[in-house]
Write a protein that holds these residues in place. Structure first.
Motif, short mmCIF file in Angstrom:
data_model
loop_
_atom_site.label_atom_id
_atom_site.label_comp_id
_atom_site.label_asym_id
_atom_site.label_seq_id
_atom_site.Cartn_x
_atom_site.Cartn_y
_atom_site.Cartn_z
N VAL A 182 0.83 -1.20 0.00
CA VAL A 182 0.00 0.00 0.00
C VAL A 182 0.87 1.25 0.00
O VAL A 182 0.48 2.29 -0.51
CB VAL A 182 -0.92 -0.02 1.24
N LEU A 222 -1.31 4.36 -10.91
CA LEU A 222 -1.84 3.07 -11.32
C LEU A 222 -2.83 3.18 -12.46
O LEU A 222 -2.91 2.31 -13.32
CB LEU A 222 -2.55 2.40 -10.13
N VAL A 223 -3.58 4.28 -12.47
CA VAL A 223 -4.71 4.36 -13.36
C VAL A 223 -4.30 4.82 -14.74
O VAL A 223 -3.73 5.89 -14.89
CB VAL A 223 -5.76 5.31 -12.75
N ARG A 224 -4.59 4.02 -15.73
CA ARG A 224 -4.44 4.46 -17.10
C ARG A 224 -3.05 4.94 -17.44
O ARG A 224 -2.88 5.89 -18.19
CB ARG A 224 -5.40 5.63 -17.38
N ARG A 225 -2.05 4.34 -16.85
CA ARG A 225 -0.69 4.70 -17.19
C ARG A 225 0.03 3.44 -17.64
O ARG A 225 -0.16 2.37 -17.08
CB ARG A 225 0.04 5.32 -15.99
N ASP A 267 -2.37 12.31 0.70
CA ASP A 267 -1.85 12.78 -0.58
C ASP A 267 -1.01 11.71 -1.27
O ASP A 267 -1.12 11.51 -2.47
CB ASP A 267 -0.98 14.03 -0.37
N ASP A 294 -1.23 8.51 -0.89
CA ASP A 294 -2.14 7.47 -1.38
C ASP A 294 -2.76 7.88 -2.71
O ASP A 294 -2.91 7.05 -3.61
CB ASP A 294 -3.27 7.22 -0.36
N GLN A 295 -3.12 9.16 -2.82
CA GLN A 295 -3.75 9.60 -4.06
C GLN A 295 -2.74 9.62 -5.20
O GLN A 295 -3.07 9.30 -6.33
CB GLN A 295 -4.39 10.97 -3.87
N ASP A 296 -1.49 9.98 -4.89
CA ASP A 296 -0.44 9.90 -5.91
C ASP A 296 -0.28 8.46 -6.37
O ASP A 296 -0.03 8.20 -7.55
CB ASP A 296 0.89 10.42 -5.34
N HIS A 297 -0.40 7.53 -5.42
CA HIS A 297 -0.30 6.12 -5.75
C HIS A 297 -1.39 5.74 -6.75
O HIS A 297 -1.11 5.10 -7.77
CB HIS A 297 -0.42 5.30 -4.46
N VAL A 298 -2.62 6.13 -6.46
CA VAL A 298 -3.71 5.86 -7.39
C VAL A 298 -3.40 6.46 -8.76
O VAL A 298 -3.60 5.83 -9.79
CB VAL A 298 -5.05 6.42 -6.87
#
Lengths: 251, 251
Positions: B85, B156-159, B147, B149-153
């Motif tokens: 995480v 992950l998304v669409r990259r 913050d 955690d959101q950078d982590h998301v």
DNA sequence: CGCAGAGTTGATACCAGTCAACAAAAGTGG
DNA sequence: CCACTTTTGTTGACTGGTATCAACTCTGCG
């Protein structure tokens, strides 16, 4: 007429009368102390779908809680691409993204017409410093928001499109159950595009995923109306195992 | 012998002498108030690589901050699969995952030998209630953790795999810079497998990504030693645009 | 010296993104 | 109220990136 009067009553009702009381900031606070919190909560007139509670870069002035309806928080990266960071149902705090820097990293957008409570942050911090129970509950709801972020990461990493969609529907159902609504029959407040964005998929893939679940008799779909027909199968697809298989003993 | 004495001195040194003071919980707290925080901080003997600060399901007893070394927090799902995480460098709080439910959802694992400060949570909450500046700083560091955690998301998304890896290296460099270490030359505290898990990729893909960046002259890689040779190119690959490329006009 | 763990590289298969056309629903204005 | 437009959602065909399986290399260590 009658409905207007009811709405006004609704808006004027304080936390003590709110059905979300035990899920929201007031949870665990004594009736006496509750008044202090109630005094600083602003209950705003309904916001329209698409309306924003705050924008990227705004200084943190308040936290928000939906009384009904639904919201999304959207991060905008430097290329102007949007990334949906979270969906927010009634009772869930909105606007915590500004805690770190003091400025919002996201935009808070209403998905449908909604009623929302606004709690000025400086007053909240001030009251919380005097009420340990509020202080504690504030930490708890922030923690729950972190938990949802981690669940989001869990949906994204190393899961197939089908698993993400099943997990999304399962999670949404559980959250509806939590606020006293049906977990197996609900109307999605967000578009396919929003779901796709949130799950890191193409919107066509989400559409195909819903169709597949429909074909397989797991859910009934009609536009944004969802009915879960086979909860066990949905859980299986989402890799969620609950009390059902209690044999898998835990230490 | 001599080393033992040094270690003890190190361990005994309080927050006021710590190089991380301005990045950690004490930031913004007056010298007078600092003593109250200092009194409840336990400085533990070094933890070995692989050792756990807390396990899944443990009740939340404390939050932790690395003084040096590095940690990972790992969520274990019902199938026994691990999901990393977050990674935690010195000055970053560890253990906030238990705020929501009171029990840890993750395991906190040392990646290498490390020194860590332990702050019993009940005492921290108690002291924070009396020191508004600590209260405020606690909210800030929690917000910063959100913050990340959101950078982590966002990673992950669409990259694509290449973007995720570039973003990961860029972000790690920035975090090292933040704690006063080199942002362009560092040793990865985690394995390729850990990176892959964190980024939602296969470990082979991570290895290939590093090789590609090496071939292209963007970084030099030798096992876990990384040197960034072309910062601009790395930023470009990560879609991070800073003041540097102001010519790419934005609407 | 040999072993185990960590990391690299190659060949192949398949899932999901993209492009495109279509269908249905929801607004919009005369 | 109905024709028109716009938005939203569905389905099909094709392609490419990444996971997977597998063999191999390198490093540190007993």
């Amino acid at each position: 007429m009658a409905s207007t009067v009811l709405d006004l009553n609704h808006v004027r009702r304080g936390c003590a009368q709110c059905s979300l009381q035990q899920l929201c900031l007031p949870a665990g606070i004594s009736a006496g102390d509750l008044q202090q919190l109630d005094d600083i909560v602003k209950r705003r007139r309904p916001v329209a779908g698409g309306e924003r509670l705050f924008r990227l870069g705004d200084p943190m002035s308040a936290v928000y809680v939906a009384r009904d309806g639904a919201f999304k928080t959207v991060a905008l990266n430097e290329d102007g691409e949007e990334q949906i960071v979270g969906f927010h149902l009634p009772g869930e705090l909105i606007g915590l993204d500004a805690l770190g820097s003091g400025h919002h990293r996201c935009e808070g957008v209403a998905l449908v017409e909604a009623n929302v409570c606004e709690v000025p942050y400086d007053l909240l911090a001030h009251v919380a410093a005097q009420l340990p129970s509020l202080q504690q509950q504030l930490m708890r709801v922030i923690g729950q928001s972190v938990d949802r972020d981690q669940d989001h990461v869990g949906m994204l990493v190393r899961r197939s499109a089908g698993e993400r969609i099943a997990l999304f529907l399962h999670g949404l159902g559980e959250r509806y159950r939590h606020i006293g609504q049906s977990a197996i029959q609900f109307k999605l407040p967000m578009s396919r595009e929003d779901i796709a964005n949130y799950l890191g998929l193409a919107l066509e893939t989400v559409s195909r995923g819903f169709s597949k679940l429909h074909e397989d008799g797991v859910i009934a779909v009609s536009g944004r109306r969802i009915e879960v027909l086979d909860t066990l199968e949905l859980n299986r697809l989402a890799h969620v195992h609950e009390a059902v298989d209690a044999k898998r003993g835990r230490a």
